[in-house]
Write a protein that holds these residues in place. Structure first.
Motif, PDB file in Angstrom:
ATOM      1  N   UNK A  99       0.806  -1.225   0.000  1.00 41.52           N
ATOM      2  CA  UNK A  99       0.000   0.000   0.000  1.00 41.52           C
ATOM      3  C   UNK A  99       0.841   1.277   0.000  1.00 41.52           C
ATOM      4  N   UNK A 100       1.828   1.421  -0.904  1.00 41.05           N
ATOM      5  CA  UNK A 100       2.623   2.657  -0.917  1.00 41.05           C
ATOM      6  C   UNK A 100       1.815   3.843  -1.440  1.00 41.05           C
ATOM      7  N   UNK A 101       2.055   5.014  -0.866  1.00 41.71           N
ATOM      8  CA  UNK A 101       1.425   6.252  -1.331  1.00 41.71           C
ATOM      9  C   UNK A 101       2.449   7.381  -1.264  1.00 41.71           C
ATOM     10  N   UNK A 102       2.235   8.415  -2.078  1.00 40.78           N
ATOM     11  CA  UNK A 102       3.060   9.617  -1.991  1.00 40.78           C
ATOM     12  C   UNK A 102       2.751  10.375  -0.705  1.00 40.78           C
ATOM     13  N   UNK A 103       3.749  11.037  -0.164  1.00 43.41           N
ATOM     14  CA  UNK A 103       3.480  12.021   0.884  1.00 43.41           C
ATOM     15  C   UNK A 103       2.891  13.262   0.229  1.00 43.41           C
ATOM     16  N   UNK A 104       2.298  14.145   1.041  1.00 37.55           N
ATOM     17  CA  UNK A 104       1.690  15.349   0.481  1.00 37.55           C
ATOM     18  C   UNK A 104       2.677  16.239  -0.246  1.00 37.55           C
TER      19      UNK A 104
END
Length: 222
Positions: A99-104
């Motif tokens: 579940x990788x996501x970009x930081x803001x």
């Protein structure tokens, strides 16, 4: 109305909101203007599915690909990589991510470790500087919000919301959302001052992250 042939269910907006990236049914990744013009194929894959995430600076796309495991018929493997807008792979991550996501800000990627269950982690987009944020987190609900001078990571456990500033990962703050109900998906407000979270018991709450005030909705608004 704009109808795009072979538009599949996985897509993402670019930060400016004028272009989309989407996975087509012929297993190709395209970018396209919001009015349906300017379609451009940027990536081909043998994936069963692809989940693209446009980077906050608009220059890269984080891909999660679901591939058939040729060594074990009927099984699937997951590949995570970053490509540029021409489809060139910048990096393929070798460590096991979930579940990788970009930081803001786009300066980090948050993910759950597959090799060390219960670890919420972050790293630079080039795969360097891997840091453990929390060693006892088992869920998939986390994201950060970036203001002009700060970035805050939020993640929801069963009954509490945890907040941590990225420049001080040792200083965590938790807000109890309920004594009885569990919570899951949530969204930041654009100004990073509020969080809207959904409960498992058909209602939602809005939390002010500074004052810790919590406002409940009687009806589920999911």
């Amino acid at each position: 109305e704009v109808f795009i042939e072979d538009f599949d269910h996985t897509f993402d907006w670019n930060p400016d909101g004028d272009r989309l990236v989407f996975y087509s049914r012929d297993r190709s990744l395209f970018t396209i203007n919001k009015d349906g013009s300017g379609s451009k194929q940027i990536y081909e894959s043998s994936s069963y599915d692809i989940y693209p995430q446009w980077s906050p600076d608009g220059e890269m796309i984080l891909l999660t690909e679901i591939l058939k495991d040729e060594s074990n018929i009927g099984d699937y493997i997951t590949k995570h990589s970053i490509i540029d807008l021409e489809g060139n792979e910048i990096i393929t991550f070798t460590n096991e991510l979930h579940s990788p996501i970009w930081s803001g800000s786009g300066n980090h990627i948050f993910f759950l470790s597959k090799s060390s269950y219960g670890e919420l982690m972050m790293m630079n987009p080039d795969g360097s500087n891997i840091i453990v944020v929390d060693t006892d987190y088992w869920r998939r609900f986390f994201s950060s919000c970036k203001t002009s001078n700060d970035e805050v990571l939020a993640y929801i456990g069963l009954k509490k919301l945890t907040l941590v500033h990225l420049d001080d990962l040792n200083n965590k703050r938790s807000i109890i959302l309920s004594e009885n109900d569990s919570f899951g998906e949530f969204k930041w407000s654009p100004n990073c001052e509020w969080i809207l979270a959904n409960s498992s018991d058909a209602y939602s709450v809005i939390i002010n992250i500074e004052t810790e005030e919590i406002y409940s909705f009687i009806d589920d608004i999911r």
